[in-house]
Scaffold this motif. Structure first.
Motif, PDB file in Angstrom:
ATOM      1  N   GLY A 105       0.817  -1.220   0.000  1.00  0.00           N
ATOM      2  CA  GLY A 105       0.000   0.000   0.000  1.00  0.00           C
ATOM      3  C   GLY A 105       0.845   1.262   0.000  1.00  0.00           C
ATOM      4  N   MET A 106       1.947   1.233   0.746  1.00  0.00           N
ATOM      5  CA  MET A 106       2.833   2.401   0.793  1.00  0.00           C
ATOM      6  C   MET A 106       3.502   2.620  -0.566  1.00  0.00           C
TER       7      MET A 106
ATOM      8  N   ALA B  87       2.445   1.679  -3.509  1.00  0.00           N
ATOM      9  CA  ALA B  87       1.470   2.182  -4.484  1.00  0.00           C
ATOM     10  C   ALA B  87       1.261   3.685  -4.299  1.00  0.00           C
ATOM     11  N   ALA B  88       1.183   4.131  -3.038  1.00  0.00           N
ATOM     12  CA  ALA B  88       0.982   5.561  -2.785  1.00  0.00           C
ATOM     13  C   ALA B  88       2.203   6.362  -3.225  1.00  0.00           C
ATOM     14  N   LEU B  89       3.394   5.829  -2.982  1.00  0.00           N
ATOM     15  CA  LEU B  89       4.620   6.536  -3.384  1.00  0.00           C
ATOM     16  C   LEU B  89       4.732   6.623  -4.905  1.00  0.00           C
TER      17      LEU B  89
ATOM     18  N   GLU C 168       2.152   6.424  -6.909  1.00  0.00           N
ATOM     19  CA  GLU C 168       0.861   6.897  -7.409  1.00  0.00           C
ATOM     20  C   GLU C 168       0.272   5.919  -8.415  1.00  0.00           C
ATOM     21  N   TRP C 169       0.392   4.633  -8.092  1.00  0.00           N
ATOM     22  CA  TRP C 169      -0.194   3.572  -8.910  1.00  0.00           C
ATOM     23  C   TRP C 169      -1.389   2.995  -8.149  1.00  0.00           C
ATOM     24  N   PRO C 170      -2.328   2.340  -8.865  1.00  0.00           N
ATOM     25  CA  PRO C 170      -3.401   1.642  -8.160  1.00  0.00           C
ATOM     26  C   PRO C 170      -2.836   0.509  -7.299  1.00  0.00           C
ATOM     27  N   PHE C 171      -3.558   0.200  -6.212  1.00  0.00           N
ATOM     28  CA  PHE C 171      -3.133  -0.859  -5.294  1.00  0.00           C
ATOM     29  C   PHE C 171      -4.283  -1.840  -5.109  1.00  0.00           C
ATOM     30  N   ILE C 172      -4.001  -3.105  -5.355  1.00  0.00           N
ATOM     31  CA  ILE C 172      -4.990  -4.159  -5.094  1.00  0.00           C
ATOM     32  C   ILE C 172      -4.427  -4.999  -3.957  1.00  0.00           C
TER      33      ILE C 172
END
Lengths: 320, 247
Positions: free
Chosen positions: B129-130, B132-134, B136-140
């Motif tokens: 999750g971190m 993906a946020a860094l 800026e991609w989607p996270f599943i």
């Protein structure tokens, strides 16, 4: 300054694990001398002012139908916006599937340290230190958060729900809803009547039950106790029971008040998923089964004979 | 298409858990290390399956740690990774680790980053999750199935009390759990080949840490099992009601 608690809902009702998070968050707020505020996203039919009984002062709502089934990253951005608006100093979420999808991104967005899976209130006398289980329940870690803003996810069944007489103020929050990058194609419910991760009592069966046709021994007792049912890994692997019932290291880790293991030997991988249960009962015909070492109560004997008698005895107790 | 698989070294499930330096550090001596099972069985093996089906051209592995990690990296290469990167740093802080992986993922032009759903030692569930946020991609998160078609991924993930099927455009970050793939054992050809595969050691980039382990302790030992006779199972019900007070 305040403590913000994110409340997860399903089918218009706040989840039990979220009430635990609400109590945890409001007690933390009292400890810090700040108000407790919550955020509820989506359309909820519960009386939100009654969240005051869990110590909540203010309930922020975003009643947007499109958010009943949204992507975790959309929630993350909306929560971050509210945190900035109300200047929250701690964010509390349940450490369930949604909490795990949201909290890490929130940590990055807000530059806030995250401890996931808390099992007790933080100590705040010297820094801000949160207790959690590590090494599959074999140890506890006390983790310090060093950033000004803090995020905690609370393990389900780790904090008691207590009630008082009070009402909360309900306020709509007008948020900028970012577009979702994820398209939801479909959702499917797979859980039984009682959610396994939130259940207070779990009745679990292993290979000792010899076949799926004998699962009545597990489900009958579960039914009279209002318990969830679970199983060991081999049982899920040979498809006697669905995979979502598998508890253990590679399945779900649970912490009910009572875990009853029937015909499960207690391999270390299984224990890693259940050893946080408060009371463990083991029923196994093999007196050498390793599970007895981790149990509080046990019966050495044939489950096929014992289980119907236990179920009968529970029925009698319930009818008293 | 290129995949980056994040792997972590964890103590074997059967390892004895003790601490040193005034209970501030996990005692590593004599510990048998394994690849975190969620990273290996689900993330890495699914990546290998995607490569075998011809959709993916390269699988890169990344881990953070000192040279003690090299044996588990070689094992992951033996299973089917093409090359590996080790960030030469020691940290238990999820944000610091995610920042290191993000730096590599940014310049490596990956289409997909896979992680396990959590590690079996610190159970943080945070890196995916971190990351993906860094980026800026989607996270599943908690994915149980993953298929790729051109630049679109279809995934099934576990949600509270059920499952959800999602479609999303690459690049994405996925945290993987049971259902994604089945455990594999490296074969002799893989083990021999792994010895000569590239393992690049890189120094960490500057990044903050948000948390630190203050202390560890062990749970109180159980009092021991109270056995009830198989002839009187109703006695168990009485004990659970009157003594343990759980029913």
């Amino acid at each position: 300054m305040s403590v913000l608690i994110f409340l997860d809902q399903a089918d218009g009702h706040i989840r039990k694990s979220s009430f635990e998070a609400a109590c945890y968050g409001s007690q933390l707020a009292a400890q810090l001398g700040v108000p407790a505020e919550t955020l509820v996203i989506g359309t909820v039919s519960d009386d939100l002012a009654s969240l005051g009984q869990y110590g909540i002062n203010t309930v922020h709502t975003i009643t947007e139908n499109s958010l009943n089934q949204a992507d975790g990253q959309v929630f993350t951005q909306v929560i971050a916006e509210l945190v900035r608006t109300i200047n929250a100093s701690v964010v509390v979420l349940s450490n369930n599937m949604l909490g795990k999808a949201i909290a890490p991104g929130l940590s990055v967005l807000l530059k806030a340290g995250l401890v996931s899976g808390a099992i007790d209130l933080p100590t705040t006398s010297n820094g801000f230190v949160v207790k959690k289980n590590v090494f599959g329940g074999k140890a506890f870690a006390h983790v310090g958060i060093t950033t000004p803003l803090k995020i905690i996810t609370l393990n389900p069944n780790s904090f008691p729900i207590t009630k008082l007489e009070a009402k909360a103020t309900v306020k709509p929050f007008v948020a900028i809803i970012p577009p979702s990058k994820v398209k939801v194609v479909s959702t499917k419910k797979v859980e039984g009547e009682v959610s396994l991760s939130e259940a207070e009592i779990v009745i679990s069966g292993g290979r000792g039950l010899k076949g799926p046709e004998n699962w009545g021994l597990v489900t009958d007792l579960a039914k009279v106790l209002g318990a969830a049912t679970a199983c060991s890994r081999p049982v899920a692997d040979i498809n006697w029971r669905p995979h979502h019932e598998h508890v253990g290291q590679t399945g779900l880790a649970i912490a009910p008040n009572l875990y009853v293991a029937i015909g499960i030997s207690g391999a270390i991988q299984h224990l890693a998923g259940v050893n946080r249960s408060k009371t463990i009962v083991v029923i196994n015909k093999d007196p050498e089964a390793p599970f007895f070492k981790s149990a509080d109560y046990g019966i050495v004997g044939d489950a096929f004979e014992i289980m119907p008698k236990i179920t009968e005895a529970v029925k009698k107790l319930k009818n008293k | 298409m290129k995949i980056l698989v994040c792997i972590s070294k964890t103590p074997d499930t059967t390892a004895k858990v003790t601490f040193t330096v005034n209970n501030t550090k996990f005692a590593e001596e004599g510990v048998q290390w394994i690849i975190n099972p969620y990273d290996e069985w689900y993330a890495l093996v699914r990546a290998i399956e995607l490569k075998e089906s011809g959709i993916v051209s390269a699988i890169h592995l990344i881990t953070l740690g000192n040279a003690d990690c090299d044996p588990i990296i070689r094992k992951a290469l033996a299973l089917g990774g093409d090359e590996a990167i080790r960030i030469n740093a020691d940290s238990q802080d999820s944000f610091y680790i995610a920042a290191q992986i993000a730096a590599v993922a940014k310049e490596g032009n990956y289409d997909l980053v896979l992680t396990g759903k959590e590690t079996i030692d610190y159970s943080g569930s945070a890196i995916g999750g971190m990351l993906a946020a860094l980026l800026e991609w989607p996270f599943i998160s908690h994915a149980t199935h993953l298929t790729l078609e051109n630049s679109q991924a279809t995934l099934v993930k576990e949600i509270e009390g059920g499952e959800q099927t999602d479609q999303v455009q690459l690049p994405i970050v996925v945290s993987c759990q049971k259902g994604m793939a089945e455990q594999r054992i490296p074969n002799m050809k893989g083990i021999m080949g792994a010895r000569t595969k590239t393992l690049t050691v890189r120094e960490p980039v500057a990044a903050d840490s948000f948390t630190s382990f203050v202390q560890f302790d062990l749970p109180a030992a159980k009092a021991g099992v109270k056995l009830v006779s198989a002839d009187h199972p109703e006695e168990l019900v009485r004990l659970l009601h009157e003594e343990a007070k759980v029913i």
